[in-house]
Design a protein around this motif. Structure first.
Motif, PDB file in Angstrom:
ATOM      1  N   PHE A 123      -5.410   2.901   1.515  1.00  0.00           N
ATOM      2  CA  PHE A 123      -5.252   1.905   2.584  1.00  0.00           C
ATOM      3  C   PHE A 123      -6.502   1.056   2.815  1.00  0.00           C
ATOM      4  CE2 PHE A 123      -5.328   0.376   6.921  1.00  0.00           C
ATOM      5  CZ  PHE A 123      -4.095  -0.217   7.032  1.00  0.00           C
ATOM      6  N   VAL A 163       0.857  -1.181   0.000  1.00  0.00           N
ATOM      7  CA  VAL A 163       0.000   0.000   0.000  1.00  0.00           C
ATOM      8  C   VAL A 163       0.898   1.237   0.000  1.00  0.00           C
ATOM      9  CG1 VAL A 163      -1.916   1.187   1.107  1.00  0.00           C
ATOM     10  CG2 VAL A 163      -1.678  -1.277   1.359  1.00  0.00           C
ATOM     11  N   GLN A 186      -7.378  -1.382  -0.077  1.00  0.00           N
ATOM     12  CA  GLN A 186      -6.407  -2.474  -0.163  1.00  0.00           C
ATOM     13  C   GLN A 186      -6.594  -3.459   0.986  1.00  0.00           C
ATOM     14  OE1 GLN A 186      -4.076  -3.140  -2.547  1.00  0.00           O
ATOM     15  NE2 GLN A 186      -5.011  -1.478  -3.685  1.00  0.00           N
TER      16      GLN A 186
END
Ligand code: MV4
Length: 501
Positions: free
Chosen positions: A179, A173, A182
């Motif tokens: 964030f 990431v 993912q």
């Protein structure tokens, strides 16, 4: 203490043969199992007895723990050697073997289980002061808390699946904005791949080396390490070239990492042969990653530099014998390199290239070892790993081991299928490899199929291929091909030779 008189090898191919050789030397009789696709395989012929356990698919044969245990009972087998892959890191199988009154040649089910969970492994080794990559110590449950930790650690970060390993279930990431997305992808991937959605965060180490330490533990609490293997030359988490010792470890760092590896083994009361994986960054800081609770594919390079037979040591440990040496009795002699010869086409994105081994002539000579499971005329089955051989060289130093490897690659004759031999020659001749200045990004940095263009039929086309590679690399702003690749027009022509021979 129990003397093992008969071993069943719950595996196929080169590792089954390799285990049987050591067993035979110890006067132990051998039982092979095989699938319907492996009726004519060498491991079947090499064993004292052989039993067909099911269909060609692994799930119908090599993974049928219940059938395998029945065969053991029927044939009076004392112990099972699982090799690598298949049932080798299956804690439930190790437990069933034990409950059937048989010896599992490997660690306890508890140690397998513990190390199978990356988070549990980290927790277990934490009290031994083992360096670990900064990140979370527990599975992430709260996304806001996870974001805070990620920000503290600093981007890029890596999300890893606790049940993963060997690169499965990892996500880089780059920034805080991506964030959450993912993270959700990582959790759903981990859930579907492993049935366990636990994930954790680590700081992303950009261009690490992969260094692993071989350990041996006996049933009397003695644990030693057998130094390191450098395994940075990988593609998509599949190792291609390994060597021992590493070109960059100093004696002091080797001792420190070795002691850490022994402590990791202590943390799980490890018995048998195991491997502790570390990342090494460009400043030679090292971090514990995970422990593999099996004999690994690349164990021969450790055997070459220590003079030990790891399978014999595994068997003696399983018999309850104490290790016959202490750490201070062990030393490194010489240098060893292993090239995995896969039935894959390096010029075509390493796609598996199955078929018949029309020509198959192994290289020979001082310092050359070939561990394989095939003979000329055999078909490579589609059902299993496409590795056909491990080509291992041993020399008095690194340079000699490299020279022997290049000579052995040239001497190896394989036709009928494409293999990673020409790719191996490219790496072995590459300036970055020769200097020892490389990391896990080697293939990404230096390899494009263009560099391997083997369809050329004369030297002008070879030169065109090399030029095309340079242009492509400049375009991508990658380092140019090495001096070796340029001065040696043959990088392309030798591969062609290797193909056409
Ligand atoms: C990492 C990493 C960078 N940073 N962890 C890949 C296999 C698995 N055992 C762990 N792996 C990695 N973990 C942090 N915090 C980079 C890798 C990695 C890698 C490691 C060893 C050998 C080859 C690799 C290729 C890509 C990524």
């Amino acid at each position: 203490m129990k003397n093992i008189k008969k071993i069943l090898i719950a595996n196929r191919g080169e590792i089954a043969l390799r285990v049987m050789r050591s067993a035979k030397e110890m006067g132990i009789s051998t039982v092979a199992i095989y699938s319907e696709a492996d009726r004519n395989a060498l491991h079947v012929r090499f064993a004292d007895e052989a039993v067909c356990v099911g269909g060609p698919k692994s799930s119908e044969s090599y993974l049928r723990g219940d059938i395998i245990i029945d065969v053991c009972k029927r044939l009076g087998v004392d112990a099972i050697h699982p090799g690598y892959g298949f049932l080798s890191e299956n804690a439930a199988f190790a437990q069933q073997v034990k409950e059937a009154g048989l010896i599992f040649i490997g660690p306890s089910p508890e140690a397998i289980e513990l190390m199978g969970s990356k988070l549990a492994a980290k927790a277990a080794v934490a009290r031994y002061n083992i360096p670990m990559v900064p990140g979370t110590e527990h599975a992430i449950t709260d996304i806001e808390e996870a974001k805070l930790i990620a920000a503290q650690v600093g981007f890029p970060i890596l999300i890893k699946a606790s049940a993963g390993g060997g690169g499965k279930g990892m996500r880089v990431v780059e920034d805080i904005d991506s964030f959450e997305e993912q993270m959700q992808l990582a959790v759903s991937e981990a859930t579907s791949a492993f049935g366990d959605g636990s994930v954790f965060i680590e700081k992303y180490i950009g261009s690490p080396r992969h260094i692993e330490i071989q350990v041996l533990g006996d049933t009397h609490g003695n644990i030693v390490h057998l130094f390191e293997r450098e395994c940075s030359i990988q593609r998509r988490h599949q190792k291609v070239i390994e060597e021992a010792p590493s070109a960059v470890l100093t004696p002091a760092l080797r001792e420190e990492m070795g002691m850490c590896a022994v402590n990791v083994a202590k943390a799980c009361d490890y018995i048998g042969a195991g491997t502790v994986e570390f990342l090494l960054d460009e400043n030679l800081n090292f971090y514990f990653l995970e422990m593999n609770t099996r004999l690994q594919v690349e164990h021969p390079v450790t055997e070459q530099i220590t003079g030990l037979d790891l399978v014999k040591e595994q068997i003696k440990i399983a018999e309850g014998k104490p290790l016959p040496f202490k750490q201070e009795n062990l030393e490194i002699t010489g240098h060893s390199i292993e090239l995995r010869v896969y039935a894959e086409d390096p010029a075509n994105n390493f796609l598996p290239d199955i078929g018949r081994l029309e020509t198959y002539v192994r290289p020979q000579g001082l310092g050359v070892r070939v561990d394989d499971g095939f003979e000329q005329g055999m078909d490579i089955p589609i059902y299993y790993d496409p590795m056909i051989a491990k080509l291992v060289t041993f020399g008095k130093n690194r340079q000699e081991a490299i020279e022997k490897m290049i000579r052995a690659i040239d001497e190896y004759q394989i036709t009928g299928i494409e293999t990673t031999l020409p790719f191996g020659k490219y790496v072995l001749q590459h300036e970055a490899f020769v200097s020892g200045n490389f990391d896990t990004k080697f293939i990404q940095r230096y390899f494009t199929p263009d560099v391997l263009n083997t369809t050329a039929t004369d030297d002008s086309e070879d030169i065109a291929a090399v030029l095309a590679a340079i242009l492509l690399q400049q375009h991508k702003q990658l380092p140019a091909p090495s001096a070796a690749a340029l001065s040696d027009t043959s990088s392309a022509s030798n591969w062609r030779k290797n193909r056409l021979k």
